[in-house]
Design an enzyme around this catalytic site. Structure first.
Site, mmCIF file in Angstrom:
data_model
loop_
_atom_site.group_PDB
_atom_site.id
_atom_site.type_symbol
_atom_site.label_atom_id
_atom_site.label_comp_id
_atom_site.label_asym_id
_atom_site.label_seq_id
_atom_site.Cartn_x
_atom_site.Cartn_y
_atom_site.Cartn_z
ATOM 1 N N ARG A 114 -9.211 10.087 62.937
ATOM 2 C CA ARG A 114 -8.330 9.120 62.291
ATOM 3 C C ARG A 114 -8.505 9.319 60.792
ATOM 4 O O ARG A 114 -9.624 9.335 60.274
ATOM 5 C CB ARG A 114 -8.700 7.699 62.711
ATOM 6 N N ASP A 132 -8.147 8.247 57.043
ATOM 7 C CA ASP A 132 -8.023 7.077 56.181
ATOM 8 C C ASP A 132 -7.141 7.377 54.970
ATOM 9 O O ASP A 132 -7.208 8.459 54.400
ATOM 10 C CB ASP A 132 -9.423 6.646 55.732
ATOM 11 N N GLU A 155 -3.466 7.221 58.848
ATOM 12 C CA GLU A 155 -3.212 5.845 58.416
ATOM 13 C C GLU A 155 -2.055 5.859 57.421
ATOM 14 O O GLU A 155 -2.228 6.163 56.249
ATOM 15 C CB GLU A 155 -4.449 5.224 57.766
ATOM 16 N N HIS A 167 -8.944 -3.722 61.443
ATOM 17 C CA HIS A 167 -9.938 -4.090 60.435
ATOM 18 C C HIS A 167 -9.304 -4.340 59.064
ATOM 19 O O HIS A 167 -9.980 -4.816 58.148
ATOM 20 C CB HIS A 167 -10.999 -2.992 60.326
ATOM 21 N N ASP A 168 -8.028 -4.043 58.924
ATOM 22 C CA ASP A 168 -7.314 -4.253 57.664
ATOM 23 C C ASP A 168 -6.347 -5.431 57.702
ATOM 24 O O ASP A 168 -5.638 -5.677 56.720
ATOM 25 C CB ASP A 168 -6.540 -2.980 57.281
ATOM 26 N N ASP A 170 -9.691 -9.391 55.890
ATOM 27 C CA ASP A 170 -10.955 -8.716 55.629
ATOM 28 C C ASP A 170 -11.765 -9.519 54.590
ATOM 29 O O ASP A 170 -11.222 -9.894 53.552
ATOM 30 C CB ASP A 170 -10.634 -7.302 55.102
ATOM 31 N N ARG A 187 -13.560 -8.643 60.613
ATOM 32 C CA ARG A 187 -14.546 -7.632 61.024
ATOM 33 C C ARG A 187 -15.821 -8.273 61.551
ATOM 34 O O ARG A 187 -16.907 -7.710 61.440
ATOM 35 C CB ARG A 187 -14.862 -6.701 59.851
#
Length: 386
Positions: free
Chosen positions: A146, A148, A177, A243-244, A288, A292
């Protein structure tokens, strides 16, 4: 039907989020070591689970030896051209927020001075990063990367990255992403898919936020599907929270009925549905870092009722994998007045009700349903049947 587990960064880094990599070739001490990770991959593969690691190649951590050498030797550092330093000396002015400084004399991820941006047009940087990509495939047999902040790295590098991964392992999955439409990355020589926010945000904006009408949602979904080849749509990474983003349960203001409806709708779409850890146990959380939070490992902290629903949802996707991967998505009715959308995937039919009044459905064999009474779908309910 393949199952894949995505790990956010596991490499040695200073922060708790680990997106400020210090050493790409070392598992962070708080997670274990190389042998532990090899065992994890082996055990996952024995259970039919593929493993995807997070590659943070847009930037590096400021505790990395490369950036530390730049800070020590400045423009005389052998790594000076590894970064985008706009003015020497490379420095910044700290603020009350550790993660923010708008005075850095070098390019960074966002405005955090602790993540200097890498110059991926530099052949030395390319070789360094491509060797890392290859290392984890060959050393640990991972199945996917993945990427980023993928849209902030040049296309020339990603083309080399794709060639490197394909040469190291067949049928390798590369996930970028990219938060917007991603045609330039999905023509066959860079990524396999992207995190499909442009698609799934339309679902959130309609069912949860109610910012879009059903007609607008369908139009947006159709437009996204038309952008890509069928093979690409089949492997797009469909994710309702991450997580974002705030967690789905929090966005739904705690309504488990709405969460079930939205998840079922997403599971019927073309692409690969993703469960963000903890959602299956009713974990909530705002933006965030609240999204998380630690996984609730013990039953007293788990919502077992929603967990049972997720198990049924996954079983449904597995049982109808061929239909949901091969058949067309056909909208049978989109009624904003009633708040009802009806669709078909092959032999499967579905009705979703976000309106105030119950909606009648025809007789059929129920495959999966929630809030259905006497052939009537209630508000925030759905039925999938054939």
């Amino acid at each position: 039907m393949a199952i894949i587990t995505h790990f956010t960064p596991v490499f040695q880094a200073y922060s708790n989020h680990k997106y400020d990599t210090e050493d790409y070739l070392k598992i962070d001490q708080y997670f274990g070591d190389l042998e532990v990770f090899k065992t994890l991959v082996k055990e996952a593969h024995q259970r039919g689970i593929k493993v995807m690691l997070d590659a943070v190649f847009n930037h590096i951590g400021d505790t990395s030896p490369q950036w530390q050498d730049v800070l020590k030797h400045q423009e005389n550092s052998k790594y000076a051209d590894w970064f985008h330093v706009n003015e020497w000396p490379a420095t910044y002015t700290p603020t009350e927020d550790f993660e923010v400084s708008e005075t850095a004399t070098y390019d960074t991820f966002a405005f955090t001075p602790h993540m200097p941006k890498l110059n991926t047009a530099n052949p030395e940087v390319q070789e360094y990063l491509l060797n890392i990509a290859e290392y984890w495939i060959k050393e640990c047999d991972i199945d996917a990367w993945r990427l980023d902040v993928a849209d902030e790295v040049d296309h020339a590098f990603w083309k080399k990255f794709r060639t490197t991964c394909d040469s190291a392992k067949e049928d390798f999955y590369i996930l970028g992403e990219v938060w917007h439409s991603a045609q330039p990355w999905l023509v066959g020589d860079e990524f396999s898919a992207v995190m499909n926010y442009a698609y799934t945000n339309a679902i959130i904006d309609t069912f949860v936020k109610e910012d879009l009408s059903l007609e607008q949602m369908v139009s947006t979904i159709n437009a996204q599907l038309m952008l890509y080849r069928q093979q690409t749509n089949q492997v797009m990474f469909n994710i309702l929270d991450s997580h974002d983003t705030p967690r789905l349960l929090t966005q739904a203001k705690g309504s488990k009925d709405l969460v079930k409806q939205v998840q079922a709708f997403m599971y019927l779409q073309p692409g690969v549905p993703c469960i963000y850890y903890g959602d299956e146990y009713g974990l909530d959380g705002g933006a965030d870092p609240d999204c998380r939070k630690c996984m609730p490992w013990t039953e007293e902290h788990q919502d077992l009722e929603i967990f049972a629903f997720f198990k049924a949802l996954v079983a449904f996707r597995r049982d109808y994998a061929e239909t949901l991967s091969q058949s067309d998505l056909e909208w049978q009715s989109v009624d904003d007045t009633q708040g009802v959308v009806k669709l078909e995937r092959g032999a499967l039919k579905a009705v979703f009700n976000k309106g105030e009044q119950p909606v009648s459905v025809e007789e059929g064999e129920i495959v999966l349903a929630h809030l259905v009474e006497d052939n009537h779908v209630q508000k925030n309910g759905f039925i999938i049947y054939k």
